[in-house]
Design an enzyme around this catalytic site. Structure first.
Site, PDB file in Angstrom:
ATOM      1  N   ASP A 106       0.872  -1.176   0.000  1.00 28.03           N
ATOM      2  CA  ASP A 106       0.000   0.000   0.000  1.00 28.03           C
ATOM      3  C   ASP A 106       0.906   1.222   0.000  1.00 28.03           C
ATOM      4  O   ASP A 106       1.808   1.327   0.848  1.00 28.03           O
ATOM      5  CB  ASP A 106      -0.857   0.029   1.270  1.00 28.03           C
ATOM      6  CG  ASP A 106      -1.918  -1.045   1.309  1.00 28.03           C
ATOM      7  OD1 ASP A 106      -1.921  -1.923   0.426  1.00 28.03           O
ATOM      8  OD2 ASP A 106      -2.744  -1.020   2.241  1.00 28.03           O
ATOM      9  N   SER A 246       8.310   4.890   4.899  1.00 28.60           N
ATOM     10  CA  SER A 246       9.424   4.185   4.266  1.00 28.60           C
ATOM     11  C   SER A 246       9.185   4.121   2.767  1.00 28.60           C
ATOM     12  O   SER A 246       8.159   4.574   2.276  1.00 28.60           O
ATOM     13  CB  SER A 246       9.562   2.776   4.852  1.00 28.60           C
ATOM     14  OG  SER A 246       9.577   2.827   6.264  1.00 28.60           O
TER      15      SER A 246
END
Length: 285
Positions: A106, A246
């Site tokens: 995602d 990230s």
């Protein structure tokens, strides 16, 4: 950024004001220096893995409207355990068509062409594949291909999967620091040249050799990749990030992949496309 249906989204990141101060002012950059060092990130990771961090969980759930019923458990011993929670697999179905290229996570996706000189440009900053990999010989294999940049923010599901059946190489770790992967940082630092990262070559029949890279970010406690000694399957979990936004970078060779038009058009305009783990984002040529 945009959804696949073309709807624009204004992502309200409460961290943005702090990041603009840290990266955009002289005082902020002085304060930033210790924050991006690996020991500080490890310390933050330890704190967030301890029971002392549990009070942060309900605050985050409320702020981001997280529906815990979507996950395999809803009681957690630490914030990091909550952050790397496992979603009900039925909510992230994987496109099983072998010629379809899927998203590993995602995220907010940008796809950039890699020039014949090995350069791709992100947010007005030029990167070379060679500096990204610190391996000039390997970098040559991806000239003329694509760099797919999957940026995860704190509200995203932080587990990621393999994008195709194949055999992975041994991982290569590149030491560095931990800048935020928020676009704000890219205005001041070449984030993907400086951040700690880890990559694997995935040998596939359908897409040739793919380079799969995980990039650490500000106060990310850890990049956790599962050990593998055998061929892997599309959709198989590769690993997860602990606290922080990230990024995953995938490098694809020339004339291997046709990216979906909406993603290419958005990327050309500097717009990120919101995609989900297992979702089709391209097709093999």
């Amino acid at each position: 950024m945009k959804h696949r249906n073309g709807t624009s989204v204004v992502f309200k990141d409460s961290q943005e004001t702090v990041l603009r101060f840290l990266y955009g002012t002289t005082l902020g950059r002085l304060l930033l220096k210790p924050l991006i060092l690996p020991p500080v990130s490890r310390l933050a990771g330890c704190l967030l893995s301890s029971p002392l961090s549990k009070p942060l969980i309900p605050l985050f759930v409320k702020k981001h409207s997280i529906d815990l019923s979507q996950f395999t458990k809803n009681e957690f011993h630490s914030y990091n355990e909550f952050f790397s929670r496992v979603i009900d697999p039925a909510l992230r179905p994987v496109d099983e068509t072998p010629t379809h290229f899927i998203s590993p996570c995602d995220c907010k996706l940008t796809v950039l062409p890699v020039t014949a000189n090995g350069v791709f440009t992100l947010k007005h900053t030029d990167y070379t594949v060679s500096s990204l990999l610190r391996n000039h010989v390997l970098a040559q294999e991806f000239l003329g291909g694509y760099a797919l940049i999957f940026r995860l923010t704190v509200d995203d599901y932080h587990r990621y999967c393999y994008v195709a059946d194949g055999t992975p190489s041994a991982p290569v770790k590149i030491s560095g620091v931990f800048h935020t992967v928020n676009p704000i940082a890219n205005d001041h630092f070449p984030v993907y040249k400086e951040n700690t990262r880890e990559y694997t070559i995935l040998h596939t029949d359908t897409f040739g050799d793919l380079l799969l890279m995980e990039v650490g970010a500000l106060l990310v406690g850890k990049i956790v990749n599962h050990p593998v000694t055998h061929p892997v399957k599309r959709g198989q979990e590769k690993g997860y990030f602990q606290f922080g936004g990230s990024t995953i970078v995938i490098l694809v060779k020339k004339n291997v992949l046709e990216i979906d038009n909406d993603i290419l058009e958005n990327s050309a305009k500097g717009i990120e496309t919101i995609v989900r783990l297992g979702e089709k984002i391209g097709v093999a040529k």
